[in-house]
Motif scaffolding. Structure first.
Motif, short mmCIF file in Angstrom:
data_model
loop_
_atom_site.label_atom_id
_atom_site.label_comp_id
_atom_site.label_asym_id
_atom_site.label_seq_id
_atom_site.Cartn_x
_atom_site.Cartn_y
_atom_site.Cartn_z
N ALA A 69 0.83 -1.21 0.00
CA ALA A 69 0.00 0.00 0.00
C ALA A 69 0.87 1.26 0.00
N PRO A 70 0.46 2.29 -0.75
CA PRO A 70 1.19 3.55 -0.73
C PRO A 70 0.86 4.42 0.48
N TYR A 71 -0.01 3.92 1.34
CA TYR A 71 -0.41 4.66 2.54
C TYR A 71 0.05 3.90 3.78
N GLY A 72 0.17 4.60 4.89
CA GLY A 72 0.50 3.95 6.14
C GLY A 72 -0.68 3.16 6.67
N LEU A 73 -0.42 2.00 7.22
CA LEU A 73 -1.47 1.16 7.80
C LEU A 73 -1.12 0.90 9.26
N TRP A 74 -1.89 1.50 10.16
CA TRP A 74 -1.67 1.34 11.60
C TRP A 74 -2.88 0.65 12.21
N THR A 75 -2.62 -0.40 12.96
CA THR A 75 -3.70 -1.24 13.48
C THR A 75 -3.63 -1.30 15.00
N PHE A 76 -4.77 -1.05 15.62
CA PHE A 76 -4.90 -1.14 17.08
C PHE A 76 -5.85 -2.27 17.43
#
Length: 451
Positions: free
Chosen positions: A263-270
């Motif tokens: 992905a060209p975007y950041g992926l942050w998972t909580f």
């Protein structure tokens, strides 16, 4: 002082997190706090039923507590929205809420999200040319955003995606609710309210969104270590077509992620961990039951979404997930999450906030309790010498109840009971009675009059 933020922030709530109105009249607002006002015929159940006359709209996100007992519960999005508005200068209009009709498929709502984002980003780029979008999503909202970004081609406009308690692999709790009913352990004791729960389950079972929350992992325990997917094993009262629809929805996301590449975007998972969670469903000669284990293992979760199910499909393990000891209902407004979210959005190093398993208060309480009857409250933690205080606060009146001091059973196990004197939703909070460096844990209990 608020910080300047030049991207567009889009907040997407989870299932049941948006107000629904039919021709301008509320059919779902706030919570089941007013359950006694919607019990008469034509109340909540009929209001939520798909079809019928009139146009249903979703005018705003619910800021306060909202819950369907036995299915899903959230302690409101007010803290999250207020935090974003406080730490960032959004006076120029770059904080956008995306309420939606959560009864409908995530696919439908992803198309509506696409139209909203295109309109709002075009407007915002008149102020900040070249701006992109950061999506902040709780629970099912993360599935809607992922479908838009990966399947509908929205990934190029995204700066980042934050998912909070999102069931990327589904949740066995949804399957249990459809097969066993809402709050099966206590429903028969609730009189008229129990009948309403049965009607509500039948209506909820028609929602495409709920089918998309069904687990894609092996969750049906046939005994002897034989775990199968819903598609292979099936469950009573869970139609095969519903299972296939949910599985196809998740497969579309997986196929798109695989085909699109990184992905060209950041992926942050909580996610939440350390809390008792329905992980699988026993379906064998002994009958049907929701299990807090998976093939004898107990990785737990946030009380709704299993720990391993909060992991996006492209992650190899859960090491990239930021876990805290909060439960699903309170996860979106939890203090550690809000601090970390601020750090992520300002691209500064995320400060160390995650508690270890030993430092988590793991809370186990019933979702529904009869008014005036003692309800069991169980806590486990790494310390075997920790005084714990238990309080409950009524959501409508602010009335508070203190439970007796928790009894220490050794080995980090504590127990007490709490008696709720009036109907409605209560926030039950457990915290150390002395400074101990542990965060409190809060969950929702709904007290129901049985007469």
């Amino acid at each position: 002082m608020s910080e300047r933020f030049d991207d567009l922030i889009v907040v997407i709530p989870g299932i049941i997190g948006s107000v629904l109105e039919r021709d301008g009249r509320p059919v779902w607002d706030l919570s089941l706090a007013a359950m006694r006002r919607v019990l008469p015929p034509g109340g909540l159940v009929e209001g939520l039923r798909l079809g019928g006359k009139g146009t249903v709209t979703a005018p705003r996100i619910i800021r306060g507590l909202h819950v369907i007992p036995g299915l899903w519960g959230i302690d409101g999005y007010g803290p999250l929205l207020d935090h974003l508005a406080r730490v960032f200068d959004v006076s120029r209009g770059n904080l956008v809420e995306f309420p939606y009709d959560w009864r409908l498929s995530c696919q439908v709502n992803a198309c509506r999200l696409e139209a909203t984002v295109q309109r709002e980003l075009l407007r915002w780029r008149e102020t900040v040319p070249g701006a992109k979008v950061v999506f902040v999503c709780h629970s099912m909202g993360g599935l809607i955003a992922r479908y838009y970004l990966e399947v509908l081609g929205g990934r190029e406009i995204a700066r980042g995606l934050v998912t909070i308690g999102t069931p990327h692999q589904g949740a066995a709790k949804a399957a249990a609710a459809l097969s066993l009913g809402l709050a099966p352990g206590i429903r028969s004791r609730l009189g008229r309210f129990g009948a309403v729960l049965d009607e509500l389950r039948d209506v909820v079972a028609t929602f495409r969104s709920v089918h998309e929350l069904l687990p894609t992992y092996r969750c049906v325990d046939r005994g002897n270590g034989d775990l199968r997917t819903l598609a292979d094993a099936g469950l009573p009262d869970v139609p095969t077509e519903s299972v296939r629809h949910g599985a196809a929805f998740h497969q579309d996301i997986l196929d798109a992620v695989t085909a699109n590449g990184p992905a060209p975007y950041g992926l942050w998972t909580f996610g939440g961990h350390g809390q008792p969670t329905t992980l699988s469903i026993r379906h064998d000669a002994a009958g049907l039951a929701a299990l807090p284990t998976w093939n004898g293992e107990n990785p737990r979760g946030d009380g709704t979404v299993p720990r391993f199910a909060s992991v996006p499909p492209e992650f190899q393990d859960d090491g990239q997930v930021r876990f805290s000891g909060d439960r699903h209902a309170a996860l979106a407004g939890a203090r550690p999450l809000l601090h970390a979210l601020h750090a992520i959005l300002t691209a500064t190093p995320v400060r160390k906030y995650q508690a270890t398993v030993e430092d988590v208060l793991s809370l186990d309480i019933p979702e529904l309790v009869p008014v005036g009857e003692p309800a069991e409250v169980a806590v486990t933690t790494g310390s075997d010498r920790l005084p714990l205080a238990v309080t409950a606060e009524h959501d409508e009146t602010g009335a508070k109840v203190a439970a007796p001091t928790m009894r220490n059973h050794g080995g980090g196990r504590y127990h007490t009971t709490v008696t709720l004197p009036r109907p409605g939703p209560w926030r039950l909070t457990v915290k150390p009675a002395v400074p101990a460096g542990l965060e409190p844990v809060t969950e929702i209990m709904v007290a129901v009059a049985t007469l």
